[in-house]
Every structure is written in C-alpha cells, then in structure tokens.
Enzyme design. Sequence first.
Site, mmCIF file in Angstrom:
data_model
loop_
_atom_site.group_PDB
_atom_site.id
_atom_site.type_symbol
_atom_site.label_atom_id
_atom_site.label_comp_id
_atom_site.label_asym_id
_atom_site.label_seq_id
_atom_site.Cartn_x
_atom_site.Cartn_y
_atom_site.Cartn_z
ATOM 1 N N GLU A 295 -23.864 18.706 -37.948
ATOM 2 C CA GLU A 295 -22.730 17.868 -37.533
ATOM 3 C C GLU A 295 -22.181 17.069 -38.710
ATOM 4 O OE1 GLU A 295 -25.680 17.918 -36.175
ATOM 5 O OE2 GLU A 295 -25.468 18.554 -34.078
ATOM 6 N N HIS B 31 -14.014 14.872 -45.496
ATOM 7 C CA HIS B 31 -14.265 13.506 -45.931
ATOM 8 C C HIS B 31 -14.981 13.542 -47.278
ATOM 9 C CE1 HIS B 31 -13.606 11.097 -42.090
ATOM 10 N NE2 HIS B 31 -13.284 12.341 -41.776
ATOM 11 N N ASP C 228 -16.337 3.554 -50.101
ATOM 12 C CA ASP C 228 -16.597 4.422 -48.955
ATOM 13 C C ASP C 228 -17.933 5.124 -49.177
ATOM 14 O OD1 ASP C 228 -15.812 5.683 -46.428
ATOM 15 O OD2 ASP C 228 -15.697 7.522 -47.608
ATOM 16 N N ASP D 122 -11.600 9.271 -50.409
ATOM 17 C CA ASP D 122 -11.257 8.328 -49.345
ATOM 18 C C ASP D 122 -11.064 6.914 -49.891
ATOM 19 O OD1 ASP D 122 -11.351 10.403 -47.607
ATOM 20 O OD2 ASP D 122 -13.053 9.687 -46.438
ATOM 21 N N GLU E 247 -20.591 8.458 -47.590
ATOM 22 C CA GLU E 247 -20.850 9.575 -46.676
ATOM 23 C C GLU E 247 -22.341 9.576 -46.385
ATOM 24 O OE1 GLU E 247 -18.500 11.161 -45.278
ATOM 25 O OE2 GLU E 247 -16.856 10.515 -46.582
ATOM 26 N N HIS F 193 -18.331 16.314 -44.067
ATOM 27 C CA HIS F 193 -18.121 16.103 -45.505
ATOM 28 C C HIS F 193 -18.448 17.302 -46.389
ATOM 29 C CE1 HIS F 193 -22.441 15.514 -45.405
ATOM 30 N NE2 HIS F 193 -22.332 14.349 -44.769
#
Length: 228
Positions: free
Chosen positions: A52, A150, A7, A155, A9, A57
């Site tokens: 945003e 997140h 995963d 994750d 970010e 995260h």
Amino acid sequence: MREIVLDTETTGFDAFNGDRIVEIGAIELIGHMPTTNVFHEYIDPERSMPDEAFQVHGLGDDFLRGKPKFAEIGQKFLDFVGDARLVIHNAAFDMKFLNAELKRMNLRELPFSQALDTLDIARRKFPGSPASLDALCRRFGIDNSSRTLHGALLDSEILAEVYLELIGGRQPDFALSSTTAQNTKSGDTSAWTPSPRPNALPSRLSDTEKQAHDSFVAGLGEKTLWSN
C-alpha cells in the site's frame, strides 16, 4: 526569517507500531524566498515495505537497501533544521514520525509549536473546499504535472510555492511594506504613491535614429491615427 519547508514519506500511518520514515525532503526559505540549501535523504527503514505504501511513493525494498538508517542521519537533520519554523502540509503526521525516530535515538524532539501547518491554513482560508496539495496547486495554477508519485523533495518544492500563495503571493513586495509600516508608526496612514519625476529623462535616440523614424512615419501617409 528562516523557514524549512518539509515533507516525509513513510512505510505506513502508525509511527508507534512499526512504521518508519523512508524519505525526508526539505528546502530552506529566507524571507519567504527559496535558497539553494536543501536536505534530502532516502532512509533504510529496517523493515519491508508494505505494498500500500509502495503504491503511494514507489520506494521499494531493493531501492532502499543500503541507504543510511535514520540513526545515521538524525543529527544531521536536526542540525539542518535548527530552530527554523517548519512549514508542513498536515504537520501532525510528519511531526509524529520525526519525533518517533528522534526519540529512538535519544535526540531532542521537535516541539509542535515549531511547525506551521499549511493544511490548517488552507482549510481556514477556503472553508469547505478541498485542501490537498494537488487541489491547492489547481487553485493557484501551480504546475504539479511531474507529481505522478509522492516524493518528499518534490512535494516540498511544490509546497513552498503553495505556502507562498497562501500567505499572499509568490512575489515579495520588497521595501514597500516596511515603508508603509514606518509611515504608520509616524502617524502617516496614507497609502504610498509614486511621486512624479522632477526632470524628464533625456532621450536615448541619436539624430540618425530620429531621422529614420520621421521618414518611416511620413511614409505611412496622412490617414494614420496620430495624424488626426
């Protein structure tokens, strides 16, 4: 079979217009079972973090300042991945960002055929149902209470559990599937069933324990179920 559950970010959604990766988390599976081999890096995106993305995260400019740049960890990441299958939820997003970063370094890009998209698997397996990672955790009873924000490594750990459920359950069937496959090849298509033990196992109770048990049962009286 070696697989990497992965995963990322990022600072946003557009890998080709200034957005960058800020975290990579990946764990290794061998034969669908997690190992202790993990890749995890926070990355300085060399740009400011939009609010945003920060709300998603929680990785801000102050935290990421001084972390390695992707150019410093790109080759290490490729070495970790190798030619293993990449298990990713919404693979198109992460692969797009990873390849954009690798291309900036003139390193080899990852072929999309190397990725397995668990989002696609979930949509095909449960058509019309929510297929987000949180929704799949609820479906399979996987604890994701620590996922308040997140995070790439967390994750990945959660996705590994979801992936194993999507392909048939978390518990491997050890040698039974291979035994069945061998029987099928030899023409025996009957289901495997355990055969009775030819000789009963000897009792492990000592004479003292037997006498104590008999005395206990005798003290219960004649109205016990096993006395009828």
